[in-house]
Design a protein around this motif. Sequence first.
Motif, PDB file in Angstrom:
ATOM      1  N   ARG A 105     -12.002  -5.017 -24.568  1.00  0.00           N
ATOM      2  CA  ARG A 105     -10.931  -4.308 -25.288  1.00  0.00           C
ATOM      3  C   ARG A 105     -10.027  -5.290 -26.024  1.00  0.00           C
ATOM      4  O   ARG A 105      -9.657  -5.076 -27.172  1.00  0.00           O
ATOM      5  CB  ARG A 105     -10.102  -3.457 -24.322  1.00  0.00           C
ATOM      6  CG  ARG A 105     -10.648  -2.077 -24.096  1.00  0.00           C
ATOM      7  CD  ARG A 105      -9.654  -1.184 -23.361  1.00  0.00           C
ATOM      8  NE  ARG A 105      -9.329  -1.680 -22.033  1.00  0.00           N
ATOM      9  CZ  ARG A 105     -10.082  -1.513 -20.956  1.00  0.00           C
ATOM     10  NH1 ARG A 105     -11.223  -0.859 -21.041  1.00  0.00           N
ATOM     11  NH2 ARG A 105      -9.700  -1.984 -19.785  1.00  0.00           N
ATOM     12  N   TYR A 106      -9.690  -6.389 -25.368  1.00  0.00           N
ATOM     13  CA  TYR A 106      -8.849  -7.400 -26.000  1.00  0.00           C
ATOM     14  C   TYR A 106      -9.547  -7.975 -27.235  1.00  0.00           C
ATOM     15  O   TYR A 106      -8.948  -8.091 -28.306  1.00  0.00           O
ATOM     16  CB  TYR A 106      -8.521  -8.515 -25.004  1.00  0.00           C
ATOM     17  CG  TYR A 106      -7.627  -9.577 -25.590  1.00  0.00           C
ATOM     18  CD1 TYR A 106      -6.246  -9.429 -25.558  1.00  0.00           C
ATOM     19  CD2 TYR A 106      -8.155 -10.707 -26.214  1.00  0.00           C
ATOM     20  CE1 TYR A 106      -5.425 -10.393 -26.116  1.00  0.00           C
ATOM     21  CE2 TYR A 106      -7.335 -11.666 -26.774  1.00  0.00           C
ATOM     22  CZ  TYR A 106      -5.977 -11.502 -26.716  1.00  0.00           C
ATOM     23  OH  TYR A 106      -5.149 -12.447 -27.285  1.00  0.00           O
ATOM     24  N   ALA A 107     -10.821  -8.315 -27.082  1.00  0.00           N
ATOM     25  CA  ALA A 107     -11.577  -8.883 -28.210  1.00  0.00           C
ATOM     26  C   ALA A 107     -11.703  -7.864 -29.341  1.00  0.00           C
ATOM     27  O   ALA A 107     -11.628  -8.236 -30.515  1.00  0.00           O
ATOM     28  CB  ALA A 107     -12.947  -9.348 -27.737  1.00  0.00           C
ATOM     29  N   ALA A 108     -11.878  -6.609 -29.010  1.00  0.00           N
ATOM     30  CA  ALA A 108     -12.000  -5.574 -30.042  1.00  0.00           C
ATOM     31  C   ALA A 108     -10.725  -5.455 -30.861  1.00  0.00           C
ATOM     32  O   ALA A 108     -10.763  -5.122 -32.048  1.00  0.00           O
ATOM     33  CB  ALA A 108     -12.346  -4.225 -29.406  1.00  0.00           C
ATOM     34  N   ARG A 109      -9.590  -5.752 -30.265  1.00  0.00           N
ATOM     35  CA  ARG A 109      -8.323  -5.675 -30.975  1.00  0.00           C
ATOM     36  C   ARG A 109      -7.969  -6.960 -31.706  1.00  0.00           C
ATOM     37  O   ARG A 109      -7.173  -6.947 -32.635  1.00  0.00           O
ATOM     38  CB  ARG A 109      -7.188  -5.348 -29.998  1.00  0.00           C
ATOM     39  CG  ARG A 109      -7.344  -3.951 -29.420  1.00  0.00           C
ATOM     40  CD  ARG A 109      -6.074  -3.404 -28.984  1.00  0.00           C
ATOM     41  NE  ARG A 109      -5.168  -3.355 -30.120  1.00  0.00           N
ATOM     42  CZ  ARG A 109      -3.942  -2.945 -30.052  1.00  0.00           C
ATOM     43  NH1 ARG A 109      -3.458  -2.540 -28.930  1.00  0.00           N
ATOM     44  NH2 ARG A 109      -3.174  -2.935 -31.106  1.00  0.00           N
ATOM     45  N   ASN A 110      -8.525  -8.081 -31.266  1.00  0.00           N
ATOM     46  CA  ASN A 110      -8.074  -9.368 -31.793  1.00  0.00           C
ATOM     47  C   ASN A 110      -9.133 -10.195 -32.504  1.00  0.00           C
ATOM     48  O   ASN A 110      -8.812 -11.232 -33.069  1.00  0.00           O
ATOM     49  CB  ASN A 110      -7.471 -10.207 -30.655  1.00  0.00           C
ATOM     50  CG  ASN A 110      -6.213  -9.584 -30.138  1.00  0.00           C
ATOM     51  OD1 ASN A 110      -5.183  -9.652 -30.773  1.00  0.00           O
ATOM     52  ND2 ASN A 110      -6.295  -8.922 -28.985  1.00  0.00           N
ATOM     53  N   CYS A 111     -10.381  -9.763 -32.471  1.00  0.00           N
ATOM     54  CA  CYS A 111     -11.461 -10.499 -33.136  1.00  0.00           C
ATOM     55  C   CYS A 111     -12.026  -9.665 -34.277  1.00  0.00           C
ATOM     56  O   CYS A 111     -11.846  -8.449 -34.316  1.00  0.00           O
ATOM     57  CB  CYS A 111     -12.616 -10.769 -32.161  1.00  0.00           C
ATOM     58  SG  CYS A 111     -12.271 -11.903 -30.836  1.00  0.00           S
ATOM     59  N   ARG A 112     -12.747 -10.328 -35.147  1.00  0.00           N
ATOM     60  CA  ARG A 112     -13.519  -9.595 -36.143  1.00  0.00           C
ATOM     61  C   ARG A 112     -14.602  -8.832 -35.392  1.00  0.00           C
ATOM     62  O   ARG A 112     -15.080  -9.277 -34.351  1.00  0.00           O
ATOM     63  CB  ARG A 112     -14.182 -10.562 -37.129  1.00  0.00           C
ATOM     64  CG  ARG A 112     -13.235 -11.329 -37.997  1.00  0.00           C
ATOM     65  CD  ARG A 112     -13.924 -12.332 -38.926  1.00  0.00           C
ATOM     66  NE  ARG A 112     -15.204 -12.808 -38.444  1.00  0.00           N
ATOM     67  CZ  ARG A 112     -16.353 -12.658 -39.112  1.00  0.00           C
ATOM     68  NH1 ARG A 112     -16.379 -12.067 -40.276  1.00  0.00           N
ATOM     69  NH2 ARG A 112     -17.476 -13.121 -38.618  1.00  0.00           N
ATOM     70  N   ALA A 113     -15.029  -7.697 -35.932  1.00  0.00           N
ATOM     71  CA  ALA A 113     -16.027  -6.864 -35.265  1.00  0.00           C
ATOM     72  C   ALA A 113     -17.303  -7.646 -34.962  1.00  0.00           C
ATOM     73  O   ALA A 113     -17.902  -7.485 -33.896  1.00  0.00           O
ATOM     74  CB  ALA A 113     -16.336  -5.640 -36.119  1.00  0.00           C
ATOM     75  N   ALA A 114     -17.698  -8.514 -35.867  1.00  0.00           N
ATOM     76  CA  ALA A 114     -18.921  -9.291 -35.676  1.00  0.00           C
ATOM     77  C   ALA A 114     -18.791 -10.322 -34.556  1.00  0.00           C
ATOM     78  O   ALA A 114     -19.809 -10.822 -34.056  1.00  0.00           O
ATOM     79  CB  ALA A 114     -19.292 -10.005 -36.980  1.00  0.00           C
TER      80      ALA A 114
END
Length: 177
Positions: free
Chosen positions: A39-48
């Motif tokens: 969830r954190y990565a989905a909010r803070n990283c590019r989708a790829a």
Amino acid sequence: MNALVRASRCDRGLIEAARGGDADALVSLISAAQPDIRRYAARNCRAADIDDAVQETLLLLYRRVGTLRAVTSFSAWLFAVARRACLRLLRRSIGMTDAPADDTEARLAHWRPEDLRIDLSRAIQSLPEHYREVILLRDIEELSIDEIAGVLGLTRESVKARIHRARIMIREYLIRD
């Protein structure tokens, strides 16, 4: 993030066991952390980059949980690892090398204003929505931190963190090679 924070408070024994080298506890800890890191990565990283950021974060958890000094800092440490993974993947995706700050400023100083405006616009558009929103409110609408917090229903600290992260992402976009 809140779920992992609650889990780490309720399950400090699991973290302690993983720190002590208990393989089963470490597997359980990784399983418990994965949804929150995703969830954190989905909010803070590019989708790829989401899957790679989660994998890098969990791999570092596996390798370094024994070096964690305090169980109470587990969540903060884990999310800092995830944040760094997101930034590292972003840098890699745009082909950016870590250039000294003065070199970066010198390169930006030689751009024509119209080119800088175009690239800046593209950089802002490339931001995840929650970062783009605070940057537009702060730098275009010129709202104060308190006003932005009121509009978005966030704390001052959240607004300041988002502005800081957004500016880092914009800078990285602009200085890519």
